[in-house]
Design a protein around this motif. Structure first.
Motif, PDB file in Angstrom:
ATOM      1  N   LYS A   1      27.474  11.534  21.064  1.00  0.00           N
ATOM      2  CA  LYS A   1      28.245  12.723  21.417  1.00  0.00           C
ATOM      3  C   LYS A   1      29.564  12.326  22.065  1.00  0.00           C
ATOM      4  CE  LYS A   1      24.369  15.859  22.332  1.00  0.00           C
ATOM      5  NZ  LYS A   1      23.686  16.632  23.400  1.00  0.00           N
ATOM      6  N   LEU A   2      29.515  11.349  22.957  1.00  0.00           N
ATOM      7  CA  LEU A   2      30.725  10.879  23.632  1.00  0.00           C
ATOM      8  C   LEU A   2      31.718  10.318  22.620  1.00  0.00           C
ATOM      9  CD1 LEU A   2      32.306  10.312  26.229  1.00  0.00           C
ATOM     10  CD2 LEU A   2      31.048   8.152  26.419  1.00  0.00           C
ATOM     11  N   ASP A   3      31.240   9.535  21.677  1.00  0.00           N
ATOM     12  CA  ASP A   3      32.119   8.985  20.636  1.00  0.00           C
ATOM     13  C   ASP A   3      32.762  10.105  19.827  1.00  0.00           C
ATOM     14  OD1 ASP A   3      31.551   6.379  21.420  1.00  0.00           O
ATOM     15  OD2 ASP A   3      30.021   6.074  19.861  1.00  0.00           O
ATOM     16  N   ALA A   4      31.974  11.121  19.489  1.00  0.00           N
ATOM     17  CA  ALA A   4      32.506  12.247  18.719  1.00  0.00           C
ATOM     18  C   ALA A   4      33.570  12.995  19.520  1.00  0.00           C
ATOM     19  CB  ALA A   4      31.371  13.194  18.317  1.00  0.00           C
ATOM     20  N   LEU A   5      33.333  13.190  20.812  1.00  0.00           N
ATOM     21  CA  LEU A   5      34.321  13.874  21.647  1.00  0.00           C
ATOM     22  C   LEU A   5      35.604  13.054  21.789  1.00  0.00           C
ATOM     23  CD1 LEU A   5      32.026  15.331  24.459  1.00  0.00           C
ATOM     24  CD2 LEU A   5      33.324  16.624  22.754  1.00  0.00           C
ATOM     25  N   LYS A   6      35.472  11.738  21.899  1.00  0.00           N
ATOM     26  CA  LYS A   6      36.656  10.882  21.981  1.00  0.00           C
ATOM     27  C   LYS A   6      37.473  10.976  20.689  1.00  0.00           C
ATOM     28  CE  LYS A   6      35.022   7.435  25.296  1.00  0.00           C
ATOM     29  NZ  LYS A   6      34.645   6.017  25.486  1.00  0.00           N
ATOM     30  N   ASN A   7      36.783  10.999  19.547  1.00  0.00           N
ATOM     31  CA  ASN A   7      37.486  11.144  18.269  1.00  0.00           C
ATOM     32  C   ASN A   7      38.162  12.504  18.155  1.00  0.00           C
ATOM     33  OD1 ASN A   7      36.918   8.576  17.294  1.00  0.00           O
ATOM     34  ND2 ASN A   7      34.976   9.214  16.382  1.00  0.00           N
ATOM     35  N   LEU A   8      37.492  13.545  18.634  1.00  0.00           N
ATOM     36  CA  LEU A   8      38.076  14.885  18.631  1.00  0.00           C
ATOM     37  C   LEU A   8      39.335  14.909  19.491  1.00  0.00           C
ATOM     38  CD1 LEU A   8      37.970  17.903  17.918  1.00  0.00           C
ATOM     39  CD2 LEU A   8      36.465  18.214  19.895  1.00  0.00           C
ATOM     40  N   LYS A   9      39.262  14.333  20.675  1.00  0.00           N
ATOM     41  CA  LYS A   9      40.416  14.277  21.572  1.00  0.00           C
ATOM     42  C   LYS A   9      41.573  13.525  20.917  1.00  0.00           C
ATOM     43  CE  LYS A   9      42.047  12.380  25.939  1.00  0.00           C
ATOM     44  NZ  LYS A   9      41.751  11.491  27.051  1.00  0.00           N
ATOM     45  N   LYS A  10      41.266  12.400  20.299  1.00  0.00           N
ATOM     46  CA  LYS A  10      42.302  11.595  19.642  1.00  0.00           C
ATOM     47  C   LYS A  10      42.991  12.411  18.544  1.00  0.00           C
ATOM     48  CE  LYS A  10      42.918   7.227  17.160  1.00  0.00           C
ATOM     49  NZ  LYS A  10      42.232   6.040  16.647  1.00  0.00           N
ATOM     50  N   GLY A  11      42.183  13.109  17.745  1.00  0.00           N
ATOM     51  CA  GLY A  11      42.744  13.942  16.680  1.00  0.00           C
ATOM     52  C   GLY A  11      43.619  15.057  17.224  1.00  0.00           C
TER      53      GLY A  11
ATOM     54  N   LEU B   1      48.922  17.505  18.564  1.00  0.00           N
ATOM     55  CA  LEU B   1      49.764  18.099  19.599  1.00  0.00           C
ATOM     56  C   LEU B   1      51.017  17.284  19.881  1.00  0.00           C
ATOM     57  CD1 LEU B   1      46.945  19.163  22.082  1.00  0.00           C
ATOM     58  CD2 LEU B   1      48.358  20.689  20.666  1.00  0.00           C
ATOM     59  N   PHE B   2      50.937  15.995  19.704  1.00  0.00           N
ATOM     60  CA  PHE B   2      52.054  15.091  19.990  1.00  0.00           C
ATOM     61  C   PHE B   2      52.335  14.214  18.773  1.00  0.00           C
ATOM     62  CE2 PHE B   2      49.665  15.756  23.986  1.00  0.00           C
ATOM     63  CZ  PHE B   2      50.640  16.426  24.720  1.00  0.00           C
ATOM     64  N   PRO B   3      52.820  14.833  17.695  1.00  0.00           N
ATOM     65  CA  PRO B   3      53.060  14.042  16.488  1.00  0.00           C
ATOM     66  C   PRO B   3      54.176  13.008  16.726  1.00  0.00           C
ATOM     67  CG  PRO B   3      53.929  16.245  16.225  1.00  0.00           C
ATOM     68  CD  PRO B   3      53.218  16.217  17.541  1.00  0.00           C
ATOM     69  N   GLN B   4      54.021  11.884  16.053  1.00  0.00           N
ATOM     70  CA  GLN B   4      55.051  10.849  16.173  1.00  0.00           C
ATOM     71  C   GLN B   4      56.176  11.183  15.211  1.00  0.00           C
ATOM     72  OE1 GLN B   4      53.135   7.114  15.417  1.00  0.00           O
ATOM     73  NE2 GLN B   4      52.148   7.044  17.410  1.00  0.00           N
ATOM     74  N   GLU B   5      57.381  11.007  15.704  1.00  0.00           N
ATOM     75  CA  GLU B   5      58.544  11.269  14.852  1.00  0.00           C
ATOM     76  C   GLU B   5      58.748  10.093  13.916  1.00  0.00           C
ATOM     77  OE1 GLU B   5      62.044  12.364  16.988  1.00  0.00           O
ATOM     78  OE2 GLU B   5      60.907  13.507  18.447  1.00  0.00           O
ATOM     79  N   VAL B   6      59.105  10.407  12.685  1.00  0.00           N
ATOM     80  CA  VAL B   6      59.395   9.376  11.696  1.00  0.00           C
ATOM     81  C   VAL B   6      60.854   8.993  11.846  1.00  0.00           C
ATOM     82  CG1 VAL B   6      59.435   8.799   9.249  1.00  0.00           C
ATOM     83  CG2 VAL B   6      57.650  10.301  10.156  1.00  0.00           C
ATOM     84  N   ALA B   7      61.130   7.716  12.027  1.00  0.00           N
ATOM     85  CA  ALA B   7      62.513   7.270  12.242  1.00  0.00           C
ATOM     86  C   ALA B   7      63.219   7.028  10.949  1.00  0.00           C
ATOM     87  CB  ALA B   7      62.517   6.002  13.085  1.00  0.00           C
TER      88      ALA B   7
END
Length: 91
Positions: free
Chosen positions: A70-80, A85-91
């Protein structure tokens, strides 16, 4: 004759390993004196008690395993979510 319940024996060895490690002397390779090893004791309850203890500890291991997933799944959810929410800009 000593009768060991296999799972209880497994958990007993885990505890004994730590206790023996604590008794060892030395920096890199720990040694245990013969007299210390001869004095080392492991409690052996009745077979039915061994079964109950083993069942309890095994059940806890199962719960820990499920909670880890469950913890692993929540960490993956948070990462996603953070990537959305904070997409990386393409240079």
């Amino acid at each position: 004759m000593i009768t060991w319940y296999p799972t209880f024996f497994y958990f007993s060895l885990i505890v004994a390993k730590q206790r023996l490690n604590d008794l060892g002397a030395g920096a890199g390779f720990k040694e245990i004196s013969t007299s210390t090893l001869k004095a080392f004791q492991i409690s052996i309850p009745k077979h039915i008690e061994q079964q109950k203890i083993a069942h309890c500890l095994s059940s806890l291991d199962e719960v820990i395993g499920l909670e880890s997933h469950k913890l692993d799944a929540l960490k993956n959810l948070k990462k996603g979510l953070m990537q959305q929410l904070f997409p990386q800009e393409v240079a």
